[in-house]
Design an enzyme around this catalytic site. Structure first.
Site, PDB file in Angstrom:
ATOM      1  N   ASP A 149      -4.405   2.264  -1.441  1.00 36.03           N
ATOM      2  CA  ASP A 149      -3.801   3.434  -2.092  1.00 36.03           C
ATOM      3  C   ASP A 149      -4.741   4.621  -1.934  1.00 36.03           C
ATOM      4  O   ASP A 149      -5.689   4.779  -2.702  1.00 36.03           O
ATOM      5  CB  ASP A 149      -3.567   3.141  -3.571  1.00 36.03           C
ATOM      6  CG  ASP A 149      -2.774   1.850  -3.788  1.00 36.03           C
ATOM      7  OD1 ASP A 149      -1.776   1.647  -3.085  1.00 36.03           O
ATOM      8  OD2 ASP A 149      -3.170   1.044  -4.650  1.00 36.03           O
ATOM      9  N   SER A 209      -3.910  -3.796  -2.102  1.00 37.58           N
ATOM     10  CA  SER A 209      -3.227  -2.526  -1.875  1.00 37.58           C
ATOM     11  C   SER A 209      -4.203  -1.477  -1.360  1.00 37.58           C
ATOM     12  O   SER A 209      -5.337  -1.401  -1.805  1.00 37.58           O
ATOM     13  CB  SER A 209      -2.616  -2.050  -3.198  1.00 37.58           C
ATOM     14  OG  SER A 209      -1.653  -1.055  -2.977  1.00 37.58           O
ATOM     15  N   SER A 211       0.816  -1.205   0.000  1.00 35.39           N
ATOM     16  CA  SER A 211       0.000   0.000   0.000  1.00 35.39           C
ATOM     17  C   SER A 211       0.851   1.256   0.000  1.00 35.39           C
ATOM     18  O   SER A 211       2.040   1.219   0.278  1.00 35.39           O
ATOM     19  CB  SER A 211      -0.866   0.022   1.273  1.00 35.39           C
ATOM     20  OG  SER A 211      -1.628  -1.144   1.394  1.00 35.39           O
TER      21      SER A 211
END
Lengths: 368, 368, 368, 368
Positions: free
Chosen positions: B281, B279, B241
């Site tokens: 983000d 992830s 991330s």
């Protein structure tokens, strides 16, 4: 809470679809609800000491380990003046991997942290990433909210109860769990639930009601708020909030559940909520997936109950939409009708809606 | 961290716009950054005891009380396998009302709760509703993440530092604060920052880098990851991330800031990130509002620097977009270049990217 | 267009995954592409008369009737200064029910109307509700755009070709169909395509390239735009747009396709696009559903190719993400490399990117 | 349409806020409405010939050139089984740059194209990029919808009328313009409008009503649909759609208008709509910006009408929210009450709601 009765007992039938056995979110098999209620102290507010009118409500999606058997889920954010935890991940992954907890605003993060502890300790999940889901509304009219009195043992208690036999039947409503200090339409609010059951699916809703202005209250379309002038509330703001959780056994995908979620808040709109600028109106829905759409359509075909509209453009969703709106409208009323008068910090008191008066008003408008 | 140098010192010039004085988010006047770093213990993981490689990084939007002077803000969620706290409310209200904190995943909620305590105790905010903003990435390769070692005093330390004189100049990068245990492209990652300054605005970015696969690493477009085969990382997953915070002094509204926020992650895309399914983000941006768009356009007119494209369709945003992407690309590289080799739990070690080797590769591709 | 070659023929290998047979969106079985190209007249612009540099490109999702066999689909809107038709319905229903057309901006609605005619007349769909899907970019630097010269017969021609044998193999690129008048990075742009193929899925991309500033152009990471100073373009604005269509045979649901769609534009970011404020950057993706996720995972298990990361958290999507970004980056370059110099209205000329010079630059940076 | 009367004339007062002078969207100064109505032919459907029951309704945001003086705007998409044109660009740029048109589904794109012609020819806009805004609902129960009979002259007629003196006063409702063939709750529907006016702002709503099932109809909360069993409609599906346009003179920004837009559809929810899976429920709102928020707050302060709740957390929006919901509920009822019985293709007939019967029902429930 014996003297308090729900909308059905008063004689109202909200919408057209039948309720499930318990008229509760627990009619969706596997779903459990548990409350931990903290009512302690009286008198003047002393931050950190009380009085405490708070708690936590837990909803478990099934009897298994939710981290191992994640449930397909979706979210609708109507107005986000609210601190709900865990929503963005649900939107992208389309699943929930923990139980869902409801509490008072400033307890949100301690409750989320305690939920992680529970996942580690009680479900045995050894994971360094986990997405706890917590919703909140603001109970500070009665509660020492800044004192943040909900602690890990309360969270564990609510979760344990939600997983027990007791948690899978009748759901306590009103001044319990996360709903303990909440208000609704200038009366006492709190936890309410309702369900709808058709031949091919069950859907249940649970709300933590903390929204609405007195004059806007509509009971099954009757403008009751205008007649319910006594006692007038103090400390009611236009904002306030509602948390809505829904569950179904129909195996929809997360895009479909999202479409259901968008309708749910309409059930609140029908009771008179305006979604004020300071309102946190969040809906979280999931499916246990016990009945796949394919199975459902097969059954319908066999029973001759299927018609073209049922399968075109996902037409079978229409009944789900209606069930969701109906159950939400009724769950809001149940929260209002079941809650009892409660005095909290600084002598602040929220009166229960007077049910006899409600009946009179419904009779006046020829609705009973 | 004397031997570690940033992308500029190596000789790279990312993009076309000049940096600010500190080449840091603190170039936006008023913005402060503080870290609390916890490095404790060594050897085998014992959950709850350590080893600890964790911390918290605080960003204050200005020197005043952020609850009283809320800053206009916006959010972009690229991939939400992440637990960030406070985002939905920002999306609807268009403001941030607390500092922003970054930490290790499972500490998120304790950190959010501690931020509320800080607002009460240090900023003197007597409010029962408050929207703390916390971002996280997962440092469990080096850290006893399940032990959740970040506590209230660490949060207070980071916030106090962010408000001190020290917090408003050079920003420490690499293995500090929330970035302490993080990785990047199979090397040690962590905190990085950069800024861009034009005649009419300043924009700064701070990242907590914990993403990227080795073979995907591109340094200013050079496919360096394919040459940087030694030492090969273990325990790198496709997910991971990145948290990105940006600030500007240009008084954009939240819709405009959101448009900037959507571009920011492109700076990470250019370093080779693919935004894996696991992830988180997230980009959070705000403006101190020190220069209004009207003032800016007036200045441009007076200086003859304005042309039609600058004002048509909000054309002045284009430079802001480019500044945001450039500063983000450079902040990611700075996080990578400044971080030092760190050994953590169970002897797990993340090597620093070898800067001499990086220079050789850049020379091989005729880029230095 | 014999002298123009794609990125592969020049010697570039964008990313790590192999291309399909045609290196085109048509590598996804069933997908067909057809162009109708209108190049007519020369000299000064006379609105309504010409010169005309326009056209329409059609993508059919499969060989059947798309209204009867709708394809699961998703959309990403990066920057919506664009007039694309049909996107909201895709977002809610998760399907596309017509072919997809690309054209010049002001022709969008006539093209959509002609698509409805085609559905009625050629596919025999007797429906009063239908969701045509059309994308556009602005070709007015070369074209008499206000004249809106694309008419129903052009739409029918493109669609007929897309359904013919010819439409299912090699795809013409550059100055064809909707791409006829378009630009890219100050050079001639237009249509480009590329694909990626793994053991378990195929993914193809087609772009209508009309974006980018010269100085920002990066060819596989090489800052070629800074060296490609001659001839400098006139009439290039920061805005401009790109339409991206992708297809896969892997049976993802629409939420998953949406996650892919969000990554696609990163392939454009890597070529140097900044997503200007006046840019219409839309991605539309669909799956033919020829291979279900379950089948794929079964195959992987049998072949021993499966590992835990492949199935955890939808980890098999990571390769799809990477394929989508790689194929997009290459499709953009192919559009640029395949397009030929074109003179349009008022003598405006867009030069083809000089491929010899591109090779020199790539050699200078040791990349060939 | 003399015998048909609106909700006010029947004796209903929806909500608590006063209406404007015309009880129409035209109460927002500058906003104009024009209809072009096509009623031609009778008998059996012959596609392309008729019978035609169609039209177009135009809303101009002000008396100037909307491309030169764009209005701040926002969009809410509740359920997007609909073909509305122009929405994505509004969401990103926060402005509308053309009038708004409403029509029958399959005419959408010809109408959008004609709007571009009008911008070129009548407003003198020489632009190659333009974002026409068109909404639609499906009138095929009465209309030869596949014939697509709305043409450029109809669009020009509606727009010319909207810009005339006539277009800025009383708005014709019922079977006019885009509403000509539409239905509502199994009765004849069409165009309806209403407004709300407070000391500090005016807000008007116009709907093109084509949604709702008979049994769900609620008139100011009264379950009238259950009593209105005769004549039962044929050809009513759960889906269907509603287009809602609102305007205000209060200078909100697009994020704030979006928050208003999200509430608007609640006014439809209160009349009993469920938002079926095949429903296109879109709201488009704009502000003429005649009164800035700062001016409004100054006035309130001077008059002593301001209180803390008015300015905290944008509390002044609450009245705007309520006005929007009330005006929408009333506009829906007006569309229903004003529409007259209409026979269309194949002898299909939609009966007007019997107003005498409505009054009886309202009396039965003690609401008149």
């Amino acid at each position: 809470m014996g003297s308090r009765i729900g909308a059905r007992e008063i004689g109202l039938e909200i919408g057209n679809i039948e309720t499930g056995r318990f008229n509760a979110i627990t009619d969706v098999k596997g779903v459990g609800v548990g409350h931990s209620t903290i009512i302690r102290g009286d008198g003047a507010l002393r931050v950190g000491e009380g009085p405490v009118r708070a708690g936590v409500t837990a909803i478990v999606p099934h009897q298994g380990n939710p981290f191992e058997q994640k449930v397909v889920a979706a979210v609708d954010v109507f107005n986000a003046y609210g601190k709900s935890v865990g929503l963005p991940q649900i939107m992208h992954t389309g699943v929930i991997e923990t139980p869902i907890l409801l509490t008072d605003t400033l307890n949100t993060w301690v409750v989320a942290d305690a939920l992680v502890s529970y996942m580690h300790e009680k479900y045995g999940v050894q994971a360094t990433s986990m997405n706890p889901v917590v919703g909140e509304t603001n109970g500070s009219f009665l509660n020492d909210s800044m004192g943040r009195h909900v602690r890990t043992p309360h969270v564990f208690e609510a979760l344990d109860k939600a997983r027990s036999v007791e948690g899978h039947g009748i759901v306590q409503e009103g001044n319990v769990g996360g709903g303990t200090p909440m208000s609704g339409f200038g009366f006492k609010g709190g936890i309410g639930t309702s369900s709808r059951k058709t031949d091919y699916f069950t859907l249940g809703v649970l709300v933590q009601l903390n929204c609405g202005r007195r004059e806007d209250l509509r009971i099954d379309g009757v403008p009751a708020g205008k007649d319910l002038v006594e006692p007038m509330p103090k400390g009611v703001e236009a904002g306030n909030s509602i948390m809505i959780i829904f569950a179904t056994n129909l195996g929809l995908d997360s895009r479909q559940l999202w479409r259901v979620a968008k309708r749910v808040v309409w059930g609140v709109a029908r009771v008179g909520h305006y979604g004020g600028t300071g309102s946190g109106d969040f809906t979280i829905g999931f499916t246990t997936g016990d009945k796949s759409v394919e199975e459902m359509l097969d059954e319908l075909r066999r029973s001759g109950g299927e018609d073209a509209r049922m399968t075109q453009n996902e037409g079978y969703l229409n009944s789900v939409f209606r069930a969701a709106i109906e159950a939400t409208e009724e769950a809001v009323l149940n929260a209002l009708f079941k809650a009892e008068t409660l005095r909290g910090r600084d002598g602040n008191t929220r009166e229960a809606v007077p049910l006899d008066r409600v009946k009179q008003i419904l009779q006046k408008y020829n609705r009973l």
